[in-house]
Design an enzyme around this catalytic site. Structure first.
Site, short mmCIF file in Angstrom:
data_model
loop_
_atom_site.label_atom_id
_atom_site.label_comp_id
_atom_site.label_asym_id
_atom_site.label_seq_id
_atom_site.Cartn_x
_atom_site.Cartn_y
_atom_site.Cartn_z
N HIS A 1 3.04 -19.26 28.91
CA HIS A 1 4.73 -19.85 29.39
C HIS A 1 4.59 -21.19 29.52
CE1 HIS A 1 8.46 -19.92 31.22
NE2 HIS A 1 8.75 -18.66 30.81
N LYS B 1 12.30 -10.67 38.46
CA LYS B 1 11.84 -9.80 37.33
C LYS B 1 11.47 -8.72 37.96
CE LYS B 1 10.04 -13.17 33.57
NZ LYS B 1 10.79 -14.27 33.90
#
Lengths: 410, 157
Positions: free
Chosen positions: A123, A225
């Site tokens: 990422h 998350k």
């Protein structure tokens, strides 16, 4: 079924929302997860009854608020099996945790020519902070390539790690779903004398996490998350390493003393928590961890493996060669994020058509543009699951893809 | 379904499936690249001009790059509308189109209202999907970049 699916769905009030008289099909949990009532209530209750500054004032209310904040740290330490609660540092998000590592450890330990090893499936949060040090310190980045089915190609790992100071990698790719051999990678880093850093954002919410069995040096992940609120992230590190790191941000809370001549720092974790921290969020996070623990992380993983199998079989069965799903097919090697290309349709158009049926997916580069380059695409459509998703959600996704076929006359 | 039908009108899908003026132009044609960091869409605009300043005529225009149906069809229709017109006329067309898309800060000039957008009117449905407005204007901003900077890179973010 690993747990009572119907009951779990009811725990998330947003999942009963309808748009245009149709239910919400939330398949974007790899982006951010929905929140159970318990987390919402915990934050509201805290603000209604207990909210006050932490670590500053001596009245009872402030003491209660400080205890509530610290309960979040205790919960996280328990969730990831950290040897010490003090090794858990709260940040704004996982991205800030990665920047903290690069700016604090990196600037103290890396100079011109020093090597940081990353993988091609990272990422941007595990790329850009290091590229900033390329600009500032002239460090070098080496990249671990991928296999055709989206796993790490470790053939040349020893060469890549030779002389490296850092090996920073994801535990689970946010695009491919690939779960990496974390403990083995940490061991290889250690053998090479490199610091091991694990981006565990996608892993921790869906799996049993044990940072001690990983043998990792530093681990970053986020609350939002894993059913917790946005605005709070976590850095866990071995105390020996955190203790030797210089502070990242300066200000209140992170000092031992300040004079006209200078300052000394508070011990870890406060050394890295400058300013008023995300107090209410830590309370919500503690509730989220308790919620996940009651269901059981192993049960959540089991559920997601079953639903992942169903997802792969359904999409490949219904669309055959018209769909390309990236990443491994073996659900033991992957988590529940499914990036795909569908016919020649652009992901923006796919997600637009899916949205007509309230099917929420992400379209784009998923903050992993170098990986898009490796895959040879500009963007993908990504569906990602969590404990509250079921087979009906996957069927709705597949039906929506049929609709896209109709609309574009393919 | 009414919303989606508004967005994906037949004329838009037609330009998406069969983009007009697709390709490249060799120098001395002007080249500008535009991208939308949000979704990774890329559009390249090539312009071949004859004449000077606002009176210069766009003899040829080519579109490259890749992206969603809205960005690609908008650029395709734009290229069709612009060919053979002067820079001044095309700047006015861009103002008129961006006003249609509800873009802030567009200062209309005399005569803009009278400009016939033709097929481009079909993109009006994009207004119902604000996230997609950036897709629709990407090619236009890239065109303006080509004129103003004589090339380079632009971004819709």
């Amino acid at each position: 079924m690993a747990f009572d699916q119907t009951a779990v769905r009811k725990d998330f009030p947003i999942l009963s929302r309808e748009i245009n008289d149709k239910p919400l099909v939330y398949l974007d949990s790899g982006n951010t997860s929905q929140k159970p009532q318990r987390v919402i209530d915990a934050m509201s209750h805290f603000q209604e009854h207990t909210y006050a500054p932490i670590n500053r004032s001596s009245y009872r209310l402030a003491g209660e608020a400080t205890d509530a904040y610290e309960k979040g740290r205790v919960a996280i330490a328990r969730l990831i099996n950290a040897p010490s609660v003090d090794e858990v540092v709260f940040t704004k998000n996982a991205t800030e945790a990665m920047n903290l590592i690069a700016q604090s450890w990196g600037r103290a330990n890396l100079g011109e020519g020093d090597v940081v090893v990353l993988t091609e499936m990272e990422h941007h949060a595990n790329i850009v902070p290091w590229q900033m040090l390329v600009q500032e310190r002239k460090i070098q980045i080496r990249w671990v390539p991928l296999t055709a089915d989206g796993q790490l190609d470790l053939t040349n790992l020893d060469n890549l790690l030779d002389g490296a100071k850092v090996f920073s990698f994801t535990a689970m790719s946010n695009v491919l779903g690939t779960i990496t051999p974390i403990a083995m990678l940490c061991e290889r880093a250690r053998a090479a004398g490199a610091l091991s850093i694990v981006d565990a954002c996608q892993f921790v919410p869906h799996n049993v996490t044990d940072v001690q069995s990983w043998g990792a040096d530093l681990v970053a992940f986020s609350s939002h998350k894993m059913c917790g609120p946005s605005g709070i992230g976590m850095l866990w590190g071995r105390m020996e390493i955190l203790d030797a790191m210089p502070p990242f941000l300066g200000g209140g809370n992170m000092i031992d003393t300040v004079t006209f001549d200078g300052f000394t720092t508070a011990p870890v974790p406060m050394k890295f928590e400058a300013g008023t921290p995300p107090i209410i969020e830590a309370v919500g996070l503690a509730a989220a961890v308790e919620y996940l623990e009651e269901i059981g992380m192993a049960n959540i993983r089991q559920h997601e493996m079953e639903l992942s199998r169903y997802t792969l079989d359904t999409l490949k069965g219904r669309f055959g060669d018209d769909i390309t799903i990236y990443g491994p097919d073996d659900v033991k090697l992957r988590g529940g994020v499914f990036s795909f290309a569908f016919r020649d349709l652009h992901p923006h158009d796919v997600s637009q058509v899916l949205d007509e049926r309230n099917v929420c997916v992400r379209a784009g580069h998923h903050c992993a543009k170098p990986l898009m380059q490796t895959l040879g695409v500009n963007a993908t459509t990504r569906a990602s699951i969590y404990l509250y998703n079921d087979t009906a959600d996957i069927d709705a996704l597949a039906d929506g893809l049929d609709n896209a076929t109709d609309i574009f006359g393919l | 379904m009414s919303g989606l039908e508004d967005l994906y009108r037949e004329i838009i899908l037609d330009h998406y499936r069969t983009p007009r003026n697709r390709g490249e132009l060799d120098p001395p044609a002007i080249k500008a690249e535009g991208h939308n960091p949000l979704c990774g869409d890329e559009i390249t605009v090539y312009l071949s001009l004859s004449g000077e300043g606002d009176d210069a005529v766009i003899d040829d225009i080519k579109i490259g790059g890749q992206g969603c149906s809205i960005s690609q069809s908008s650029a395709s229709m734009m290229s069709q509308s612009m060919k053979g017109k002067t820079v001044a006329e095309n700047r006015a067309l861009a103002r008129r189109f961006k006003a249609l898309m509800g873009i802030d800060g567009i200062e209309p000039q005399d005569g803009d209202d009278a400009i016939d957008l033709g097929d481009l009117e079909a993109l009006e449905g994009v207004m119902k999907f604000p996230v997609r407005i950036k897709c629709a204007v990407l090619g236009w901003n890239t065109f303006l970049q080509a004129l103003d900077a004589g090339g380079g890179t632009t971004s819709t973010e």
